[in-house]
Design a protein around this motif. Structure first.
Motif, mmCIF file in Angstrom:
data_model
loop_
_atom_site.group_PDB
_atom_site.id
_atom_site.type_symbol
_atom_site.label_atom_id
_atom_site.label_comp_id
_atom_site.label_asym_id
_atom_site.label_seq_id
_atom_site.Cartn_x
_atom_site.Cartn_y
_atom_site.Cartn_z
ATOM 1 N N ASN A 32 -0.526 1.095 0.473
ATOM 2 C CA ASN A 32 -1.185 2.401 0.626
ATOM 3 C C ASN A 32 -1.073 2.904 2.060
ATOM 4 O O ASN A 32 -0.904 4.110 2.291
ATOM 5 C CB ASN A 32 -2.648 2.309 0.205
ATOM 6 C CG ASN A 32 -2.808 2.271 -1.312
ATOM 7 O OD1 ASN A 32 -1.924 2.693 -2.051
ATOM 8 N ND2 ASN A 32 -3.932 1.753 -1.775
ATOM 9 N N GLN A 33 -1.183 2.007 3.028
ATOM 10 C CA GLN A 33 -1.024 2.406 4.432
ATOM 11 C C GLN A 33 0.390 2.922 4.691
ATOM 12 O O GLN A 33 0.575 3.891 5.426
ATOM 13 C CB GLN A 33 -1.321 1.220 5.359
ATOM 14 C CG GLN A 33 -2.785 0.869 5.489
ATOM 15 C CD GLN A 33 -2.989 -0.396 6.313
ATOM 16 O OE1 GLN A 33 -2.481 -1.469 5.986
ATOM 17 N NE2 GLN A 33 -3.715 -0.263 7.408
ATOM 18 N N ILE A 34 1.368 2.258 4.096
ATOM 19 C CA ILE A 34 2.759 2.688 4.271
ATOM 20 C C ILE A 34 2.961 4.071 3.662
ATOM 21 O O ILE A 34 3.583 4.953 4.271
ATOM 22 C CB ILE A 34 3.720 1.662 3.639
ATOM 23 C CG1 ILE A 34 3.651 0.338 4.413
ATOM 24 C CG2 ILE A 34 5.159 2.197 3.633
ATOM 25 C CD1 ILE A 34 4.346 -0.818 3.719
ATOM 26 N N ALA A 66 7.225 1.858 7.468
ATOM 27 C CA ALA A 66 6.999 0.417 7.323
ATOM 28 C C ALA A 66 7.347 -0.324 8.608
ATOM 29 O O ALA A 66 6.571 -1.181 9.069
ATOM 30 C CB ALA A 66 7.827 -0.131 6.161
ATOM 31 N N ILE A 67 8.480 -0.002 9.200
ATOM 32 C CA ILE A 67 8.872 -0.653 10.454
ATOM 33 C C ILE A 67 7.816 -0.431 11.527
ATOM 34 O O ILE A 67 7.396 -1.364 12.231
ATOM 35 C CB ILE A 67 10.243 -0.124 10.934
ATOM 36 C CG1 ILE A 67 11.358 -0.622 10.008
ATOM 37 C CG2 ILE A 67 10.525 -0.589 12.365
ATOM 38 C CD1 ILE A 67 12.692 0.024 10.269
ATOM 39 N N LYS A 68 7.363 0.810 11.650
ATOM 40 C CA LYS A 68 6.354 1.144 12.661
ATOM 41 C C LYS A 68 5.070 0.335 12.447
ATOM 42 O O LYS A 68 4.540 -0.277 13.386
ATOM 43 C CB LYS A 68 6.048 2.644 12.607
ATOM 44 C CG LYS A 68 4.968 3.095 13.578
ATOM 45 C CD LYS A 68 4.679 4.581 13.428
ATOM 46 C CE LYS A 68 3.521 5.014 14.322
ATOM 47 N NZ LYS A 68 3.210 6.457 14.155
ATOM 48 N N LEU A 69 4.576 0.314 11.212
ATOM 49 C CA LEU A 69 3.332 -0.398 10.915
ATOM 50 C C LEU A 69 3.493 -1.913 11.049
ATOM 51 O O LEU A 69 2.594 -2.600 11.538
ATOM 52 C CB LEU A 69 2.848 -0.043 9.507
ATOM 53 C CG LEU A 69 2.348 1.400 9.332
ATOM 54 C CD1 LEU A 69 2.089 1.697 7.859
ATOM 55 C CD2 LEU A 69 1.075 1.647 10.148
ATOM 56 N N PHE A 70 4.632 -2.423 10.616
ATOM 57 C CA PHE A 70 4.870 -3.869 10.732
ATOM 58 C C PHE A 70 4.905 -4.295 12.197
ATOM 59 O O PHE A 70 4.372 -5.348 12.564
ATOM 60 C CB PHE A 70 6.186 -4.261 10.056
ATOM 61 C CG PHE A 70 6.174 -4.130 8.545
ATOM 62 C CD1 PHE A 70 4.980 -4.031 7.851
ATOM 63 C CD2 PHE A 70 7.357 -4.107 7.833
ATOM 64 C CE1 PHE A 70 4.956 -3.916 6.459
ATOM 65 C CE2 PHE A 70 7.362 -3.996 6.445
ATOM 66 C CZ PHE A 70 6.165 -3.899 5.761
ATOM 67 N N GLU A 71 5.556 -3.484 13.031
ATOM 68 C CA GLU A 71 5.632 -3.816 14.457
ATOM 69 C C GLU A 71 4.266 -3.751 15.122
ATOM 70 O O GLU A 71 3.956 -4.540 16.022
ATOM 71 C CB GLU A 71 6.616 -2.878 15.166
ATOM 72 C CG GLU A 71 8.080 -3.158 14.821
ATOM 73 C CD GLU A 71 9.029 -2.158 15.464
ATOM 74 O OE1 GLU A 71 8.538 -1.132 16.009
ATOM 75 O OE2 GLU A 71 10.254 -2.391 15.421
ATOM 76 N N GLN A 72 3.439 -2.816 14.675
ATOM 77 C CA GLN A 72 2.109 -2.655 15.271
ATOM 78 C C GLN A 72 1.124 -3.716 14.799
ATOM 79 O O GLN A 72 0.308 -4.212 15.591
ATOM 80 C CB GLN A 72 1.546 -1.266 14.924
ATOM 81 C CG GLN A 72 2.232 -0.117 15.638
ATOM 82 C CD GLN A 72 1.707 1.233 15.161
ATOM 83 O OE1 GLN A 72 1.004 1.330 14.153
ATOM 84 N NE2 GLN A 72 2.051 2.290 15.887
#
Length: 202
Positions: free
Chosen positions: A42-44, A27-33
């Motif tokens: 679903n992405q998480i 989640a942190i990685k995707l939120f930052e990106q």
């Protein structure tokens, strides 16, 4: 309980802890990106390499996941508030409420993205979900207590629950972002205006 059952329980707990950490890291990685709003549950799950069922058993929505990511920061916020109130216990209740508002606005500025996720969780009723979150519940209780004190000292009657509700709505993402980004008010001016409106001080 047999040794094999104990071993199984420990293994299940270890797996659950590992899944939680994988989910939070993803989640942190995707939120930052991409920003919180653009990322789906679903992405998480896909990024964390866990099934959607595993993700939803732990977090009913993105708001709960963001709140878990915020947990340590939220704990620190309320520790700071508690320390502030203890150090200023003899100050007027209106002044102490202003101090609590100032601490929350600073927190809101630092953690805007995750707070957005908490407030915009994919609930059928996002406003109710937001106002019933642990963060806002605890803030509401603090506001009510301080407004009640103000009412006693001013020898008047404030509907403390109503005032606390409206104050929290003014601090919510939509209202705060509008004042910050559209009206162009600084956090300091927002604090000053909230205090003038809700507390009667500048």
């Amino acid at each position: 309980m047999s040794r094999s059952e104990t071993t199984q329980i420990r293994s299940e707990r270890r797996d659950a802890a590992e899944n939680r950490q994988r989910i939070l890291n993803a989640a942190i990685k995707l939120f930052e990106q991409n920003g919180v709003e653009q990322v789906s549950m679903n992405q998480i799950a896909s990024e964390a390499q866990v099934g959607p069922g595993t993700l939803y058993r732990r977090y009913r929505n993105k708001g709960e996941l963001c709140l878990d990511l915020l947990k340590d920061n939220v704990d620190q916020l309320f520790n700071d508030i508690e320390t502030y109130l203890e150090q200023n216990h003899s100050a007027p209740s209106s002044q102490r409420l202003k101090g609590v508002l100032s601490l929350f606005i600073r927190f809101r500025e630092r953690k805007a993205q995750l707070l957005m996720g908490v407030e915009d969780s994919s609930s059928i009723n996002p406003l109710r979900s937001r106002m019933q979150s642990p963060l806002f519940n605890e803030l509401h209780q603090l506001f009510v207590e301080l407004i009640d004190e103000m009412s006693i000292s001013a020898q008047t009657h404030f509907n403390s629950t109503f005032r606390a509700d409206i104050l929290l709505m003014a601090l919510s993402r939509d209202s705060y972002s509008f004042q910050r980004d559209v009206r162009g008010y600084s956090p300091e001016i927002i604090l000053e205006q909230l205090c003038a409106l809700f507390i009667g001080i500048k």
